[in-house]
Scaffold this motif. Structure first.
Motif, PDB file in Angstrom:
ATOM      1  N   UNK A 189      16.153  -2.909  43.546  1.00 32.70           N
ATOM      2  CA  UNK A 189      15.546  -1.981  42.580  1.00 32.70           C
ATOM      3  C   UNK A 189      14.043  -2.189  42.408  1.00 32.70           C
ATOM      4  N   UNK A 190      13.496  -3.252  42.987  1.00 33.79           N
ATOM      5  CA  UNK A 190      12.081  -3.558  42.776  1.00 33.79           C
ATOM      6  C   UNK A 190      11.166  -2.461  43.316  1.00 33.79           C
ATOM      7  N   UNK A 191      11.603  -1.773  44.371  1.00 33.29           N
ATOM      8  CA  UNK A 191      10.753  -0.757  44.989  1.00 33.29           C
ATOM      9  C   UNK A 191      10.868   0.591  44.288  1.00 33.29           C
ATOM     10  N   UNK A 192      11.805   0.728  43.345  1.00 34.74           N
ATOM     11  CA  UNK A 192      12.034   2.005  42.689  1.00 34.74           C
ATOM     12  C   UNK A 192      11.017   2.253  41.583  1.00 34.74           C
ATOM     13  N   UNK A 193      10.879   3.499  41.204  1.00 36.39           N
ATOM     14  CA  UNK A 193      10.099   3.853  40.016  1.00 36.39           C
ATOM     15  C   UNK A 193      11.091   4.182  38.907  1.00 36.39           C
ATOM     16  N   UNK A 194      10.716   4.006  37.648  1.00 39.81           N
ATOM     17  CA  UNK A 194      11.647   4.348  36.561  1.00 39.81           C
ATOM     18  C   UNK A 194      12.098   5.807  36.672  1.00 39.81           C
ATOM     19  N   UNK A 195      13.396   6.017  36.587  1.00 37.96           N
ATOM     20  CA  UNK A 195      13.959   7.356  36.751  1.00 37.96           C
ATOM     21  C   UNK A 195      13.944   8.112  35.432  1.00 37.96           C
ATOM     22  N   UNK A 196      13.883   9.447  35.482  1.00 44.41           N
ATOM     23  CA  UNK A 196      13.935  10.238  34.245  1.00 44.41           C
ATOM     24  C   UNK A 196      15.245  10.018  33.498  1.00 44.41           C
ATOM     25  N   UNK A 197      15.141   9.924  32.197  1.00 47.10           N
ATOM     26  CA  UNK A 197      16.334   9.754  31.365  1.00 47.10           C
ATOM     27  C   UNK A 197      17.158  11.039  31.407  1.00 47.10           C
ATOM     28  N   UNK A 198      18.454  10.964  31.694  1.00 46.08           N
ATOM     29  CA  UNK A 198      19.290  12.172  31.676  1.00 46.08           C
ATOM     30  C   UNK A 198      19.199  12.867  30.318  1.00 46.08           C
ATOM     31  N   UNK A 199      19.179  14.181  30.351  1.00 48.74           N
ATOM     32  CA  UNK A 199      18.997  14.931  29.100  1.00 48.74           C
ATOM     33  C   UNK A 199      20.091  14.644  28.084  1.00 48.74           C
ATOM     34  N   UNK A 200      21.323  14.533  28.554  1.00 49.67           N
ATOM     35  CA  UNK A 200      22.422  14.266  27.619  1.00 49.67           C
ATOM     36  C   UNK A 200      22.250  12.911  26.951  1.00 49.67           C
ATOM     37  N   UNK A 201      21.772  11.919  27.695  1.00 47.57           N
ATOM     38  CA  UNK A 201      21.522  10.610  27.111  1.00 47.57           C
ATOM     39  C   UNK A 201      20.334  10.675  26.162  1.00 47.57           C
ATOM     40  N   UNK A 202      19.291  11.409  26.553  1.00 51.68           N
ATOM     41  CA  UNK A 202      18.117  11.530  25.701  1.00 51.68           C
ATOM     42  C   UNK A 202      18.493  12.106  24.342  1.00 51.68           C
ATOM     43  N   UNK A 203      19.371  13.089  24.327  1.00 52.20           N
ATOM     44  CA  UNK A 203      19.794  13.665  23.047  1.00 52.20           C
ATOM     45  C   UNK A 203      20.475  12.623  22.169  1.00 52.20           C
TER      46      UNK A 203
END
Length: 309
Positions: A189-203
């Motif tokens: 995971x070190x090479x990854x960028x932070x992924x967008x939070x799923x909308x359902x989780x964000x709510x």
């Protein structure tokens, strides 16, 4: 197992190197001690009458409000705290608007299973993203939020053992050394960028909407609407000042209590936190009516312009 460093300077230098690397990725950082707390103490700690300060005094020691991506500033902070062995990454700041999902193991609950159950119930999946392993066996999932959405910090509100690090919070950065061990990026995971939070989780992470008050949010007619618009037009560096001025006018005109929720909502939309906004309203109420305050128990903020982090 606790860690021991025979060379404290080497531990600080290593933490600084990791912090500078994080800053290159646009992550604002602060030095941390072995206890995972900000390494620099508040410059106001010996003055119990000092108003809340978020770094406007110009001195370090304001926790996450010291966070910076400027290499020179970061070196200054670590130089002022040569006992630092780690670094914190401020959440909620541009460009990433980082949200940390802390899956704890110390509470005796299976937080990973709790998150999977939430995902099944609310129909979302956690995309591939940066994962940081904690010394206690927990995990920090790094996600990003949309601009202008303020995700609050919470502990166990989403589910037992799941804490959320949002605006005003920080995550312990990978490579940090603590009394209990070292934080490390999970393999792959070190090479990854932070992924967008799923909308359902964000709510789920956002506080529930407040029930409407019986008083109209546009109390005071055109005058009240004008004060709200005045706050909404604030830019960074003038948000707190505009809110304070508008609140003073509202309380002087007898519509402060009725307009308070609308003013707070407007201030939050410009970037202040609800607590900051209500503290400023309490200060305005005390200024215009010294014998009363609509929000007893809140600290008296200094009506200086808010400072960019």
């Amino acid at each position: 197992m606790a860690t021991t460093d025979r060379n404290p300077r080497q531990a600080t230098a290593l933490a600084l190197a990791h912090a500078l690397s994080a800053a290159e990725r646009g992550l604002a950082v602060i030095p941390l001690s072995r206890t995972k707390l900000p390494a620099l103490r508040s410059p106001h700690r010996d003055d119990p009458t000092a108003p809340p300060c978020q770094g406007g005094c110009g001195r370090p020691g304001h926790g996450v409000y010291d966070a910076s991506t400027d290499p020179a500033r970061i070196r200054e902070l670590f130089a002022a705290a040569p006992w630092s062995t780690g670094y914190g990454i401020a959440c909620g700041l541009p460009p990433h608007h980082l949200i940390g999902v802390d899956l704890d193991t110390k509470s005796g609950t299976d937080s990973a299973t709790a998150l999977r159950e939430l995902a099944l119930r609310h129909l979302f999946t956690i995309p591939p993203t940066v994962v940081v392993l904690t010394p206690s066996g927990g995990r920090h999932l790094w996600l990003t939020g949309p601009p202008h959405v303020v995700v609050p910090n919470s502990a166990g509100r989403l589910a037992p053992g799941i804490d959320i690090r949002g605006a005003g919070g920080y995550l312990v950065g990978p490579g940090s050394r603590t009394d209990h061990g070292v934080y490390a990026t999970a393999p792959g995971t070190a090479h990854l960028v932070p992924a967008p939070c799923p909308r359902a989780l964000l709510r789920l992470l956002l506080p529930p909407p407040r029930a409407p008050r019986s008083t109209s949010p546009t109390a005071g007619g055109a005058h009240g609407r004008g004060l709200v618009q005045f706050v909404l037009a604030a830019h960074q560096g003038q948000r707190n000042t505009r809110l304070y001025w508008a609140a003073c006018r509202a309380y002087e005109d007898g519509i402060g209590d009725a307009l308070s929720d609308a003013l707070v909502d407007a201030a939050v939309r410009t970037g202040l936190t609800p607590r900051e906004a209500r503290s400023t309203l309490a200060s305005a109420a005390r200024m215009t009516h010294p014998q009363r305050s609509p929000h007893p128990g809140l600290p008296h903020p200094h009506p200086d312009p808010d400072k960019p982090l």
